[in-house]
Design a protein around this motif. Structure first.
Motif, mmCIF file in Angstrom:
data_model
loop_
_atom_site.group_PDB
_atom_site.id
_atom_site.type_symbol
_atom_site.label_atom_id
_atom_site.label_comp_id
_atom_site.label_asym_id
_atom_site.label_seq_id
_atom_site.Cartn_x
_atom_site.Cartn_y
_atom_site.Cartn_z
ATOM 1 N N VAL A 19 -1.622 10.336 4.052
ATOM 2 C CA VAL A 19 -1.347 11.147 2.865
ATOM 3 C C VAL A 19 -2.147 12.450 2.909
ATOM 4 O O VAL A 19 -1.631 13.535 2.598
ATOM 5 N N TRP A 20 -3.413 12.341 3.319
ATOM 6 C CA TRP A 20 -4.259 13.530 3.391
ATOM 7 C C TRP A 20 -3.769 14.505 4.449
ATOM 8 O O TRP A 20 -3.693 15.723 4.212
ATOM 9 N N ILE A 65 -5.414 0.567 4.019
ATOM 10 C CA ILE A 65 -5.567 1.584 2.974
ATOM 11 C C ILE A 65 -6.150 2.861 3.567
ATOM 12 O O ILE A 65 -5.734 3.976 3.220
ATOM 13 N N GLY A 66 -7.099 2.709 4.485
ATOM 14 C CA GLY A 66 -7.672 3.879 5.145
ATOM 15 C C GLY A 66 -6.633 4.643 5.944
ATOM 16 O O GLY A 66 -6.599 5.889 5.907
ATOM 17 N N THR A 72 -4.225 6.352 3.489
ATOM 18 C CA THR A 72 -4.925 7.468 2.856
ATOM 19 C C THR A 72 -5.015 8.654 3.810
ATOM 20 O O THR A 72 -4.801 9.813 3.426
ATOM 21 N N PHE A 102 0.681 4.137 -2.964
ATOM 22 C CA PHE A 102 0.498 5.570 -2.730
ATOM 23 C C PHE A 102 1.790 6.353 -2.954
ATOM 24 O O PHE A 102 1.875 7.529 -2.626
ATOM 25 N N ASP A 151 0.827 -1.207 0.000
ATOM 26 C CA ASP A 151 0.000 0.000 0.000
ATOM 27 C C ASP A 151 0.862 1.258 0.000
ATOM 28 O O ASP A 151 0.524 2.249 -0.673
#
Length: 251
Positions: A247-248, A240-241, A244, A35, A31
């Motif tokens: 990254v956010w 993945i959450g 994510t 990303f 993952d």
């Protein structure tokens, strides 16, 4: 085969937990690469390809162990089909989820799909005794023989097409995020059954049993191993959450 009391054999569950945690670490790295937080080649780098082989092998070997124990405990076909339906349903969820994330390379015959098919074969062949050892070897050897056979017989290239390539007798790997066909992986599960039959007769203590005196780590690993299907379905969405969100938050 001796009759086994109806209880969990915690060393099998703990061994399955090792595969689950190893898989989690592997997928976390995958993952991060997806990303673009790291740069790795999961399709060609031996460091990753051999890890994948080891993880899948451990999962299938423990599945074989579990099946022979279930048979020794007198598991009937109705209970078998209930569990099989759960695995098959989970496989369909994996296909649906992967189609959303990887529409061009979604998973149509991955680990759970392969296990669902292999469970039926193993259930029907579990009584074949010592023959499971050479049969397992032949199934594994087929992976290395298939490319040459298909190259020599062009008509057999049809076995490379989706659907037929679930057999695993192929000349080229399909482009998909996960692929666990019957050959060679059925051989690993057959070896798990053969090893389980031997252990039940000669070394039943190796498989372990639920024990109040077990250490906290051993009990925790055993409990985790009992929820392998739920864990398998949930671990990637959670990972993945988390990536994510990272990254956010990093902007």
């Amino acid at each position: 085969m001796p009759t086994v009391s109806i209880q969990r054999l915690d060393r099998i569950d703990a061994l399955r937990s090792v595969a689950m945690l190893w898989m989690t670490a592997y997928h976390f790295a995958f993952d991060l690469d997806h990303f673009r937080l790291i740069a790795q080649d999961f399709h060609r780098d031996p460091f990753w390809t051999w890890q994948r082989t080891a993880i899948v092998s451990l999962f299938l070997f423990t599945a074989g162990l579990s099946q022979v124990v279930a048979l020794a405990q007198g598991q009937g076909w109705p209970r078998f089909w209930r569990r099989w339906a759960q695995v098959t349903g989970a496989a369909l969820l994996v296909s649906a989820g992967s189609a959303l994330m990887f529409p061009q390379t979604f998973i149509y015959f991955g680990v759970l799909h392969g296990i669902a098919a292999m469970l039926i074969v193993v259930r029907l062949t579990a009584g074949w005794g010592l023959w499971l050892w050479p049969l397992g070897a032949l199934a594994i050897a087929a992976k290395f023989v298939a490319p040459g056979v298909i190259a020599a017989v062009p008509a057999l290239t049809v076995l490379n097409t989706p659907g037929l390539n679930a057999l695993g007798f192929i000349g080229q790997l399909p482009v998909t995020e996960d692929y666990v066909p019957l050959l060679p992986w059925l051989g690993v599960m057959w070896w798990g059954v053969a090893a389980g039959r031997w252990a039940l007769v000669h070394r039943p203590q190796w498989l372990g049993a639920a024990d109040a005196a077990s250490t906290g780590l051993r009990r925790g690993m055993a409990v985790l191993g009992r929820w392998s299907l739920s864990y398998y379905l949930l671990h990637q969405p959670v990972l993945i959450g988390l990536v994510t969100a990272f990254v956010w938050l990093r902007g």
